[in-house]
Design an enzyme around this catalytic site. Structure first.
Site, PDB file in Angstrom:
ATOM      1  N   ASN A  21       0.837  -1.208   0.000  1.00  0.00           N
ATOM      2  CA  ASN A  21       0.000   0.000   0.000  1.00  0.00           C
ATOM      3  C   ASN A  21       0.874   1.261   0.000  1.00  0.00           C
ATOM      4  OD1 ASN A  21      -2.433  -1.584   0.149  1.00  0.00           O
ATOM      5  ND2 ASN A  21      -1.796  -2.043   2.223  1.00  0.00           N
ATOM      6  N   ASP A  24       3.254   3.638   4.364  1.00  0.00           N
ATOM      7  CA  ASP A  24       4.611   3.830   4.881  1.00  0.00           C
ATOM      8  C   ASP A  24       5.303   4.984   4.160  1.00  0.00           C
ATOM      9  OD1 ASP A  24       4.589   1.455   6.626  1.00  0.00           O
ATOM     10  OD2 ASP A  24       4.394   0.395   4.729  1.00  0.00           O
ATOM     11  N   TYR A 195      -9.932  -0.955   1.234  1.00  0.00           N
ATOM     12  CA  TYR A 195      -9.373  -2.244   0.809  1.00  0.00           C
ATOM     13  C   TYR A 195     -10.545  -2.981   0.126  1.00  0.00           C
ATOM     14  CZ  TYR A 195      -5.844  -0.668   4.158  1.00  0.00           C
ATOM     15  OH  TYR A 195      -4.914   0.082   4.837  1.00  0.00           O
ATOM     16  N   GLN A 257      -0.378  13.829  -3.077  1.00  0.00           N
ATOM     17  CA  GLN A 257      -0.861  13.943  -1.696  1.00  0.00           C
ATOM     18  C   GLN A 257      -1.650  15.237  -1.499  1.00  0.00           C
ATOM     19  OE1 GLN A 257       2.303  13.485   1.190  1.00  0.00           O
ATOM     20  NE2 GLN A 257       1.621  11.439   1.722  1.00  0.00           N
ATOM     21  N   GLY A 274      -6.343   2.760   6.430  1.00  0.00           N
ATOM     22  CA  GLY A 274      -4.938   2.787   6.850  1.00  0.00           C
ATOM     23  C   GLY A 274      -4.675   3.822   7.929  1.00  0.00           C
ATOM     24  N   GLU A 275      -3.653   4.625   7.708  1.00  0.00           N
ATOM     25  CA  GLU A 275      -3.210   5.528   8.773  1.00  0.00           C
ATOM     26  C   GLU A 275      -3.235   6.995   8.329  1.00  0.00           C
ATOM     27  OE1 GLU A 275       0.884   6.075  11.296  1.00  0.00           O
ATOM     28  OE2 GLU A 275       0.091   4.083  11.024  1.00  0.00           O
ATOM     29  N   ASP A 276      -2.517   7.265   7.244  1.00  0.00           N
ATOM     30  CA  ASP A 276      -2.357   8.670   6.868  1.00  0.00           C
ATOM     31  C   ASP A 276      -3.673   9.290   6.412  1.00  0.00           C
ATOM     32  OD1 ASP A 276      -0.596  10.928   6.508  1.00  0.00           O
ATOM     33  OD2 ASP A 276      -0.997  10.703   4.369  1.00  0.00           O
ATOM     34  N   SER A 277      -4.459   8.537   5.624  1.00  0.00           N
ATOM     35  CA  SER A 277      -5.703   9.136   5.129  1.00  0.00           C
ATOM     36  C   SER A 277      -6.711   9.330   6.255  1.00  0.00           C
ATOM     37  CB  SER A 277      -6.302   8.311   3.988  1.00  0.00           C
ATOM     38  OG  SER A 277      -6.503   6.985   4.382  1.00  0.00           O
TER      39      SER A 277
HETATM   40  O1  TRH Z   1      -2.262   2.852   1.651  1.00  0.00           O
HETATM   41  P1  TRH Z   1      -2.699   2.606   3.028  1.00  0.00           P
HETATM   42  O2  TRH Z   1      -3.652   1.508   3.190  1.00  0.00           O
HETATM   43  O3  TRH Z   1      -1.448   2.357   3.925  1.00  0.00           O
HETATM   44  C1  TRH Z   1      -1.367   1.338   4.889  1.00  0.00           C
HETATM   45  C2  TRH Z   1      -1.485   1.907   6.287  1.00  0.00           C
HETATM   46  O4  TRH Z   1      -0.719   3.041   6.526  1.00  0.00           O
HETATM   47  C3  TRH Z   1      -1.094   0.877   7.307  1.00  0.00           C
HETATM   48  O5  TRH Z   1      -1.087   1.459   8.606  1.00  0.00           O
HETATM   49  C4  TRH Z   1       0.255   0.323   6.956  1.00  0.00           C
HETATM   50  O6  TRH Z   1       0.633  -0.608   7.852  1.00  0.00           O
HETATM   51  C5  TRH Z   1       0.169  -0.290   5.576  1.00  0.00           C
HETATM   52  O7  TRH Z   1      -0.144   0.720   4.651  1.00  0.00           O
HETATM   53  C6  TRH Z   1       1.460  -0.963   5.158  1.00  0.00           C
HETATM   54  O8  TRH Z   1      -3.386   3.914   3.646  1.00  0.00           O
HETATM   55  P2  TRH Z   1      -2.801   5.310   4.165  1.00  0.00           P
HETATM   56  O9  TRH Z   1      -1.999   5.121   5.395  1.00  0.00           O
HETATM   57  O10 TRH Z   1      -3.929   6.232   4.251  1.00  0.00           O
HETATM   58  O11 TRH Z   1      -1.815   5.800   3.035  1.00  0.00           O
HETATM   59  C7  TRH Z   1      -2.249   6.240   1.800  1.00  0.00           C
HETATM   60  C8  TRH Z   1      -1.372   7.387   1.329  1.00  0.00           C
HETATM   61  O12 TRH Z   1      -1.521   7.562  -0.071  1.00  0.00           O
HETATM   62  C9  TRH Z   1      -1.749   8.711   1.961  1.00  0.00           C
HETATM   63  O13 TRH Z   1      -0.580   9.475   2.190  1.00  0.00           O
HETATM   64  C10 TRH Z   1      -2.592   9.388   0.898  1.00  0.00           C
HETATM   65  C11 TRH Z   1      -1.908   8.892  -0.350  1.00  0.00           C
HETATM   66  N1  TRH Z   1      -2.685   8.895  -1.587  1.00  0.00           N
HETATM   67  C12 TRH Z   1      -2.385   9.855  -2.532  1.00  0.00           C
HETATM   68  O14 TRH Z   1      -1.520  10.706  -2.305  1.00  0.00           O
HETATM   69  N2  TRH Z   1      -3.069   9.822  -3.724  1.00  0.00           N
HETATM   70  C13 TRH Z   1      -4.036   8.911  -3.997  1.00  0.00           C
HETATM   71  O15 TRH Z   1      -4.615   8.925  -5.094  1.00  0.00           O
HETATM   72  C14 TRH Z   1      -4.328   7.933  -2.988  1.00  0.00           C
HETATM   73  C15 TRH Z   1      -5.412   6.931  -3.270  1.00  0.00           C
HETATM   74  C16 TRH Z   1      -3.643   7.954  -1.806  1.00  0.00           C
END
Ligand code: TRH
Length: 375
Positions: A21, A24, A195, A257, A274-277
């Site tokens: 994903n 990280d 997911y 982002q 996840g975490e950041d969103s």
């Molecule tokens: O992608 P994620 O599901 O990340 C996950 C979680 O962080 C989880 O805790 C970790 O253990 C695992 O990965 C390995 O969801 P998250 O954390 O929201 O991260 C997505 C990032 O992608 C966030 O910074 C936003 C960015 N993003 C964009 O910049 N553009 C996009 O089009 C999309 C869909 C996301």
């Protein structure tokens, strides 16, 4: 010195391994740019930086991307002042050896930070800031410190840029939608970043029969694949399921982002994961549903419950979260209808938490202070 009372200009080495994903790398990048915006110099070591091509195509002043090769090129074994290992990654022993050597030969203090995942669980307050003496390997004798992001003043806090409020105030929703090619006509907008939630089919079904028209803005990757599979199956089983066309889809390209924030600001309800969103959805201040990153041992169930408690989620919001995360054993249509019915109440809840969080220092401020204070 900047306004946190912190001396500027340390050189940071942030190590980040991309597991799967985008979380990280997303958090690693945000941390790196946040530090750079505060006058720090940052090297972000990534084993796979490919996602940065679309997530942050312009790069950022003060942040240098370094390929984290195995082993690290000997000419790159030049550690800076602060070492950050993000999310339990193992920094290469040769780099640690070089850091230990630098400390021994220059007398510079050891700033070795173990950056953990975000959680609202109680252990975070207890564990944040604790030292973790290194017993073996090239770093033996040094001490790392745990740094836990969190939602309360005694944790590491949340990532939040200094100019976020200003950007948000200047955001032009109509212009942004038009620029993406979305012919907005006043319908309800929902973003979907998920997911493969078990209740996705029920949600789509409800939206297709609701009185209000909805446009679902589907993010690329797993979310788009999940929606496509769901729609294909519905079309096969019951071709008339969306006959009144109350539900339409817009499949988004990969967004930067920055643009991902715009998506959350533009919508009436956001599905995040996840975490950041999750953090970005909080800053957006719109009602949201969070799909937590699933763990094998079901540890995410406790984590979700802890977050719902901190959010002070009303029963309807709690129930929908349980359904969306496959924790209630039910995906019935009544529950899938909740986002439409309760969005005002949910908005109040999110706004309340947001305003409390905005009163706290952000993660970068706390990290800078922590590094200065600890040595
Ligand atoms: O992608 P994620 O599901 O990340 C996950 C979680 O962080 C989880 O805790 C970790 O253990 C695992 O990965 C390995 O969801 P998250 O954390 O929201 O991260 C997505 C990032 O992608 C966030 O910074 C936003 C960015 N993003 C964009 O910049 N553009 C996009 O089009 C999309 C869909 C996301």
């Amino acid at each position: 010195m900047d306004n946190s009372g912190v001396k500027t200009g340390k050189l940071w080495d942030i190590f980040c391994q991309v597991i799967d994903n985008y979380g990280d790398i997303g958090v690693g990048w945000r941390l790196a740019t946040g530090l750079a915006a505060r006058g720090q110099r940052v090297r972000l070591w990534l084993d796979d930086s490919s996602a940065l091509r679309w997530l942050a195509p312009g790069g950022a002043a003060g942040v240098e991307i370094r390929p984290w090769t195995q082993p690290i090129d000997p000419s790159d074994l030049t550690p800076g002042d602060v070492l950050v290992e993000a999310f339990g990654c193992q920094i290469s022993p040769e780099f640690i050896a070089a850091y230990a050597h630098k400390i021994a030969s220059t007398g510079q203090p050891c700033h070795w930070i173990n950056l953990e995942y975000l959680s609202a669980e109680g252990f975070v307050e207890r564990s944040h800031g604790l030292p973790s003496p290194v017993q073996s390997g090239p770093g033996a004798g040094l001490s790392k410190h745990f740094f836990y992001p969190g939602f309360t003043p005694t944790t590491g806090g949340l990532l939040r840029e200094g100019d976020l409020a200003e950007r948000q105030a200047q955001f032009d929703r109509s212009a942004w939608l038009a620029q993406l090619g979305i012919a907005f006509q006043g319908e309800r907008l929902m973003s979907l970043f998920c997911y493969e939630p078990a209740a996705l089919g029920e949600l789509l079904e409800h939206l297709a029969t609701d009185a209000q028209t909805t446009r679902l803005l589907v993010t690329s990757g797993r979310s788009a694949a999940a929606v496509t599979a769901c729609v294909e199956s519905k079309d096969r089983m019951n071709p008339a399921w969306n006959q009144r066309k109350k539900l339409s889809f817009f499949y988004l390209p990969k967004l930067t982002q920055h643009a991902f924030d715009h998506l959350l600001w533009a919508c009436d309800l956001n599905f995040v994961r996840g975490e950041d969103s999750l953090v970005r959805a909080l800053w957006a201040g719109k009602p949201f549903i969070w799909q937590i990153y699933p763990q094998h041992d079901q540890a995410h169930h406790r984590k979700l419950e802890a977050f719902l408690k901190v959010l002070d989620a009303p029963a309807s919001l709690r129930i929908f979260h349980l359904v969306w995360n496959g924790m209630s054993g039910s995906t019935c249509a009544n529950e899938a209808a909740l986002p439409a019915l309760k969005s005002v109440l949910w908005q109040q809840t999110v706004r309340q938490m947001r305003s409390q969080l905005l009163q706290q220092d952000n993660l970068v401020t706390r990290l800078l202070r922590f590094v200065e204070k600890n040595h």
